[in-house]
Design an enzyme around this catalytic site. Structure first.
Site, PDB file in Angstrom:
ATOM      1  N   SER A 189       0.830  -1.205   0.000  1.00 45.95           N
ATOM      2  CA  SER A 189       0.000   0.000   0.000  1.00 45.95           C
ATOM      3  C   SER A 189       0.863   1.253   0.000  1.00 45.95           C
ATOM      4  CB  SER A 189      -0.898   0.009   1.235  1.00 45.95           C
ATOM      5  OG  SER A 189      -1.513   1.268   1.426  1.00 45.95           O
ATOM      6  N   TYR A 219      -2.544  -0.197  10.022  1.00 46.42           N
ATOM      7  CA  TYR A 219      -2.683  -0.791   8.690  1.00 46.42           C
ATOM      8  C   TYR A 219      -1.384  -0.643   7.907  1.00 46.42           C
ATOM      9  CZ  TYR A 219      -3.924  -1.235   3.790  1.00 46.42           C
ATOM     10  OH  TYR A 219      -3.938  -1.600   2.472  1.00 46.42           O
TER      11      TYR A 219
END
Length: 334
Positions: free
Chosen positions: A126, A151
């Site tokens: 990501s 995350y």
């Protein structure tokens, strides 16, 4: 070629599975079908994948025994790990769910790949790994040691775990740093989906940091195209690489990391304007401060991606948002 696609009922996993099937590959899709968002949307995606060459298994990545059995019987050649437990803000509220999926689940897949001689592992990282970085655009040559959400930390951990298995066991692994993916069949927790739903219902939308944010919005078809091209670019060990002189995106192991983004950051307010134009509705806006875990801007340097596949995402926000709105109206009959 036979593929295992995790999160096949999810947004990106669905689109990648669809493209692989269209190319004539066999796909075994897995998903735990959790209720983080509307399960009926996940089921609708699976219904479109239900065709010759596709099998589906409901299984949780954190199920060690189940994943071991799946790999042992599956005879997979390549594996694509689509994003799991994506939302930055949700990770702050439910950290253990992220650890189960993004860490334990990822380890189970690495073990499956290790013991079953997988040709190529492609996995979702990501843009959030860039964390506190301020230099734009974000480059895979940059340090990614200061995440600002759990995350993001799990995605950084995935890259480190993948490198370890590449180094120890010769597993060819490619990490894909996605930048703000959007488009048809998207997730209900994403801004475009939430904004569209609220505006059609005459409700206000929440605009964080008073709209003073930029994102490198990347259309789903461009993401899928890049993945399809990269699956044939199997990394090899670079014997000339060193920690002192080499890029962090490569290694002496068969390991690579790429940015996949549009390389054209868009102001949040311009994104909202594109949605207003597509819907023919002016949004009622709740202007709010920056939320914990958010960053002010993302921008992808995709030169390395272009060098290996001759492609970079190019769909404009105007066209991409319009395509999403057309899908949303058709799917929900509004």
């Amino acid at each position: 070629m036979k593929y295992l696609v995790t999160g096949a009922a999810g947004f990106i996993g669905f689109h990648v599975s669809k493209r692989l099937l269209e190319a004539g590959h066999q796909v075994v899709g897995i998903d735990n079908l959790n209720d983080y968002y509307d399960v009926s949307l996940k089921q609708a995606r699976l219904e479109l994948l239900a065709q010759p060459g596709f099998q589906f298994h409901k299984i949780d990545l954190a199920d060690r025994e189940g994943m071991t059995d799946l790999f042992a019987s599956g005879h997979f050649e390549r594996v694509f790990i689509s994003p799991h437990r994506l939302a930055v803000r949700y990770s702050l509220e439910n950290p253990h769910a992220y650890a189960d999926s993004n860490l334990t689940g990822f380890l189970n897949i690495l073990e499956g790949c290790r013991h079953n001689k997988i040709q190529h592992l492609l996995y979702a990282s990501s843009s959030s790994v860039y964390g506190l970085n301020r230099k734009m655009p974000f480059s895979t040559d940059d340090s990614v040691d200061h995440p600002v959400s759990l995350y993001a930390a799990t995605k950084k951990a995935n890259e480190l775990m993948a490198h370890t298995y590449s180094h120890l066991y010769g597993l060819p692994a490619t990490g894909l740093r996605f930048f703000t993916v959007y488009g048809p069949w998207g997730r209900p927790d994403m801004a475009l989906f939430k904004f569209t739903k609220a505006m059609l219902e005459g409700k206000s939308i929440d605009v964080y940091n008073y709209g003073k944010m930029k994102r490198d919005f990347t259309y789903i078809d461009d993401i899928a195209e890049a993945i399809i091209r990269l699956q044939d670019v199997i990394p090899h060990a670079d014997t000339q690489w060193t920690v002192e002189t080499g890029t962090p995106a490569a290694s002496i192991a068969p390991y690579r990391v790429y940015n996949i983004g549009n390389s054209s950051p868009v102001e949040l307010m311009d994104y909202i304007q594109a949605l207003e134009d597509a819907l023919g509705i002016e949004a009622k806006k709740n202007m709010l401060p920056l939320q914990p875990g958010d960053v002010l801007e993302t921008s992808a340097d995709t030169k390395a991606l272009y060098e290996v596949i001759g492609f970079t995402p190019e769909t404009t926000v105007k066209d991409g948002v319009k395509n999403f709105v057309n899908w949303y109206r058709d799917f929900y009959k509004v």
